[in-house]
Design a protein around this motif. Structure first.
Motif, PDB file in Angstrom:
ATOM      1  N   LEU A  79       0.830  -1.213   0.000  1.00 24.69           N
ATOM      2  CA  LEU A  79       0.000   0.000   0.000  1.00 24.69           C
ATOM      3  C   LEU A  79       0.863   1.260   0.000  1.00 24.69           C
ATOM      4  N   ALA A  81       3.911   1.586  -1.170  1.00 23.87           N
ATOM      5  CA  ALA A  81       4.524   1.718  -2.501  1.00 23.87           C
ATOM      6  C   ALA A  81       3.504   2.279  -3.494  1.00 23.87           C
ATOM      7  N   ILE A  82       2.270   1.792  -3.419  1.00 21.20           N
ATOM      8  CA  ILE A  82       1.212   2.282  -4.314  1.00 21.20           C
ATOM      9  C   ILE A  82       0.943   3.765  -4.050  1.00 21.20           C
ATOM     10  N   ALA A  83       0.914   4.154  -2.771  1.00 22.80           N
ATOM     11  CA  ALA A  83       0.675   5.561  -2.415  1.00 22.80           C
ATOM     12  C   ALA A  83       1.791   6.447  -2.957  1.00 22.80           C
ATOM     13  N   GLN A  85       3.753   5.734  -5.587  1.00 22.03           N
ATOM     14  CA  GLN A  85       3.625   5.747  -7.051  1.00 22.03           C
ATOM     15  C   GLN A  85       2.551   6.748  -7.472  1.00 22.03           C
ATOM     16  N   ALA A  86       1.452   6.801  -6.718  1.00 27.22           N
ATOM     17  CA  ALA A  86       0.350   7.708  -7.049  1.00 27.22           C
ATOM     18  C   ALA A  86       0.807   9.157  -6.979  1.00 27.22           C
ATOM     19  N   ALA A  91       8.514   3.780  -6.783  1.00 27.22           N
ATOM     20  CA  ALA A  91       8.665   2.989  -5.558  1.00 27.22           C
ATOM     21  C   ALA A  91       8.462   1.516  -5.862  1.00 27.22           C
ATOM     22  N   GLN A  92       9.116   0.673  -5.088  1.00 27.17           N
ATOM     23  CA  GLN A  92       8.968  -0.773  -5.278  1.00 27.17           C
ATOM     24  C   GLN A  92       8.837  -1.460  -3.932  1.00 27.17           C
TER      25      GLN A  92
END
Lengths: 401, 401
Positions: A79, A81-83, A85-86, A91-92
């Motif tokens: 989550l 990493a997704i935040a 990226q958004a 991020a990985q």
């Protein structure tokens, strides 16, 4: 700089808080740092999973518990990493395995044996922010293992050492290490710096900002450690090696531990091995003994005192009874607490202990047991005087200045 | 026998239901079978995690989504293994990786490339019940991948093939495959046997008991598949190869799909490639086209009809407008549904289609579009006659007998 940041359960305890962490990470990135982020499970998540398992079994298999409990950190890592990226950051997310963390076979309380930092180093070279699921690794057979409660701190310190990071920042909801618990003494002050050893004494006494094993590891591997809050911009407390500057401070903090019960064995036959027998028996029964006091005996008899967590007093009582033939009597008191004074300065300053005893005497507080180490004085007193003692000691050592 | 059992989200949708599954597994074990159990995430869990991710991003990175979503199945697998251990059974939980499942790189919709069954075979030899987290594997780089919605069915079939299991049982809250939806036709009957091909037609039409890809894989690898309920002891429906016995049955089932909207392009210039252009454009726009009908044209013009899910009609409308110069007019109708008659028997029995058309005509139902395959006849009719048509067809083919 290459910085390892670790965010605890409270810091990631909801989607808005993960968003907040993402903003903090983004800011550090904008400042030009390379970043490896270690995250805990969202607060409450691990306990929920433990409750699920205990629905089926009081002692679930540790291997399966590790597979179960490691999920919480993976969810947070993905989550975050997704935040990131958004927000346009590369991020990985990585599991403990993908981050190269190999542990021994001790499921639910594994020790990190080695870290292969290659995958992380490659990702950093590609400009990625790495988000690692804390608290976990795999053993040589490829089974998932976890590092025990607070293990994400340990992940962070170990990764910082493996990556030769410039510093390791441990974020919680507390903005650093205080001279004492601010809920007891409103004049408690945040420390800018504290030594690893002092931190270890404070941590084991209940300060709970940093996991003990992670401080030990940071000391061993010389990792520059910061305790910070994810809810403020305070610079936090640096935990590091002792330096000359620190020597000037006699006492760094005073702490209260109310979870103590006292056991005193009177008139113990003073023969070699008796203490070993008693404490081996306690250890076999998984009773955690904290302080142990024995004085020189007279007439072949001695008094032996120790403290245990209050919840373990009943078990301790039963066990002590089996030694009835070797002792004259036993006292139990669960209405006691432990106040401790910690500071590397006391090594080279006489009078620290004397001050403590004087302060308590002036407040009419009777000291039941005393135990000292190079950088700590601990005293067992009546439970109801705990807060009073802390406030008096805090003032006496000028910690509010 | 070596049996692979797969339990879906509803079957493990709570601690009491996991307990129920443990009892079922234990019973199969007591009957002397070797068992590999594949589990889904607890119902609602995957959607919760997707909502979490979508809080941060409308199109979260698929790699991170896989790390996120694979957690749900791991939790169930660990819990079921713990529940079995608590009953005194030797069970071991495995992730997709530990079960040896290697996929391609297509995150969130990966295809299984290979399975190394050694770890499972060794555990089976040691007498263990294996509980595998469904829906997941790893790619060659070691990243976690997932197999798409319903992917745990696929895991089960693939593991059954790799282990040369005697049969693969897919458990849900439905006790088998019915001749039609029992909510529409109370006289719907459960089928004892159905062919892979019939199941594929029924599945793609919305029967939703078995994931389509898993039936395809079972057909390809000749895995003996059972659809069963985890809430009853019914023997379920066997999905298998066609056999002579099955030929006797003309029609196996009739199904209704209400999620259909019809688009008819009138007076399309009848030149080579026009259909390809239109459907390529629809595919590029990710619009799922279901039925496609084109008749022989007159005067160089033809009519072209197709159906799409109702939610995609608006997009389809916009796209079709870009072909205005090549067509005379367009009709849209979102108040249509599709009724289909499925059965391997119709290959060798004439009159199945005639019966369908007669039955609908007798009920004064106008058929707007017709499409047929070797084992299926589909008809687009007015939405409000859907249930009526299903009941009439069900009776006409004697499916209630």
């Amino acid at each position: 700089m290459l910085i390892v940041q670790k965010y605890g359960g409270t810091s990631v305890g909801g989607l808005d808080r993960i968003e907040n962490v993402a903003n903090r990470v983004a800011k550090a990135r904008d400042e030009g740092h390379d970043l490896v982020i270690v995250v805990s499970a969202m607060s409450g998540e691990t306990n929920k999973l433990i409750e699920y398992a205990e629905h089926f079994s009081k002692s679930p298999a540790k291997k399966e518990m590790d597979m179960l409990l490691s999920s919480g950190e993976r969810i947070t890592a993905a989550l975050l990493a997704i935040a990131l990226q958004a927000k346009g950051y590369d991020a990985q997310a990585m599991t403990g395995r993908q981050a190269g963390i190999v542990t021994d076979d001790t499921h639910t309380y594994a020790r990190i044996e080695s870290i292969d930092p290659k995958a992380m180093q490659n990702a950093i070279k590609e400009g990625k922010i790495i988000v690692v699921a804390g608290f976990q690794g795999i053993n040589k057979n490829g089974s998932v293992t976890t590092l025990g409660r607070g293990g994400s701190d340990l992940s962070a310190v170990a990764l910082a050492a493996a990556l030769k990071a410039d510093q390791c920042e441990i974020y919680s909801d507390v903005d650093g290490i205080y001279t004492t618990d601010p809920r007891i003494e409103p004049h408690a002050k945040k420390l800018d710096t504290i030594s690893y050893d002092e931190m270890l004494e404070l941590s084991s006494l209940g300060a709970k900002v940093l996991q003990n094993r992670s401080v030990e590891l940071a000391k061993k591997l010389n990792v520059k450690l910061y305790a910070k809050s994810s809810f403020s911009d305070d610079k936090g407390t640096l935990i590091t090696k002792e330096n000359e500057n620190m020597e000037a401070v006699m006492v760094s903090g005073v702490v209260l531990d109310k979870n103590q019960a006292r056991v005193t064995l009177r008139g113990v036959v003073d023969r070699p091995g008796i203490a070993a027998e008693i404490f081996s028996a306690l250890a076999d029964a998984n009773i955690n003994v904290d302080m142990i006091i024995q004085n020189v005996g007279t007439d072949g008899l001695t008094n032996l005192g120790f403290t245990v967590p209050q919840s373990e007093l009943e078990n301790a009582k039963k066990l002590v009874e089996t030694f009835n033939h070797e002792i004259q009597g036993v006292d139990f008191d669960e209405h006691v607490c432990k106040v401790s004074v910690v500071g590397v300065g006391m090594k080279s300053h006489s009078g620290v202990a004397a001050t403590a005893f004087t302060v308590l005497a002036d407040s009419n507080i009777n000291i039941q047991m005393i135990s000292t180490s190079e950088i700590k004085i601990s005293m067992i007193i009546d439970e109801k005087y705990g807060e009073l003692a802390i406030r008096a000691l805090h003032e006496a050592y000028g910690l509010d200045k």
